[in-house]
Design a protein around this motif. Structure first.
Motif: not given
Length: 243
Positions: A76-79, A120-122, A149-154, A166-170
């Motif tokens: 989803d976070a692909s530019l 995960p981070p990129v 990707t960080g925006e999608y993680a948040r 529950r959430v895992i913020d990997i």
């Protein structure tokens, strides 16, 4: 009925049953207590995942599902202006798709613990090394960035909080370790054995928080050490009668 743990996600989930994968670790960890069921779809974003979810989980006995992990966002976070633009999903739609996926899962398996996992981070340099210096489209730029990707993680964390899940913020967890770029990621995106191990540990912790630890689950059939070798037949006859 032996409980099931369903893994639903993109390639990071699809690859998880490979050697040293986090799903393979889970299957081994719960080998006598639960079945780990893989539903991973490489390249999928939440738009596609929301459309295929009902079909993807058809055939899984509803009464057996104790937990399900949901790991989407890397695609989803692909530019939208780079080589993987076809996978891009706007941030607002990503949130709505996650909500829809979680709602469907809760409707289908009301008693199951739904655990969201952030992408995960990129490592952008790693991505360029993997796809080539041209970035796949001649721009010389990676098709994903850690910032995006960080925006999608948040957003994933926010949806979990809103839905009481529950959430895992990997994404954040991995970046706590120096050298995470090559230690946890093999191509700037997918996990190394060490990255898989870290995610496995985080998932086990979340499952334990949902009362699905090994200590909380009964072993499937008696352990060898619990069987009286001089009276085994009678013991198993009693087990069959209870069923």
């Amino acid at each position: 009925m032996r409980p099931s743990i369903v893994l639903f996600g993109d390639s990071i989930t699809e690859e998880s049953f490979g050697e040293g994968g986090w799903g393979a670790y889970l299957a081994n960890h719960y080998s006598r207590s639960a079945d780990v069921i893989l539903r991973g779809y490489s390249g999928y974003n939440t738009r596609w995942a929301a459309r295929v979810l009902a079909r993807a989980v058809t055939g899984i006995p509803s009464a057996s599902v104790a937990a399900v992990t949901v790991l989407f966002g890397a695609n989803d976070a692909s530019l939208p202006t780079r080589a993987s633009a076809f996978q891009y999903v706007p941030l607002g739609e990503y949130r709505e798709n996650l909500r829809a996926i979680c709602a469907l899962l809760r409707d289908r398996w009301p008693a199951a613990a739904v655990i969201l996992v952030t992408p995960p981070p990129v490592d952008e340099r790693g991505r360029l090394r993997f796809i080539g210096g041209g970035g796949g489209d001649g721009s010389g730029l990676p098709e994903r960035t850690n910032q995006a990707t960080g925006e999608y993680a948040r957003a994933c964390v926010q949806v979990a909080v809103e839905c009481g899940l529950r959430v895992i913020d990997i994404w954040s967890r991995m970046q706590m370790f120096p050298g995470w770029e090559t230690s946890f990621l093999r191509d700037g995106l997918h996990l190394t054995p060490r990255g898989n191990r870290l995610l496995f540990e985080e998932v086990v912790w979340a499952l334990g928080d949902a009362n699905l630890s090994l200590e909380a689950l009964p072993a499937d059939l008696p352990l060898c050490s619990d069987i009286d070798p001089d009276n085994a037949a009678k013991y198993f006859e009693e087990e069959e009668e209870e069923e």
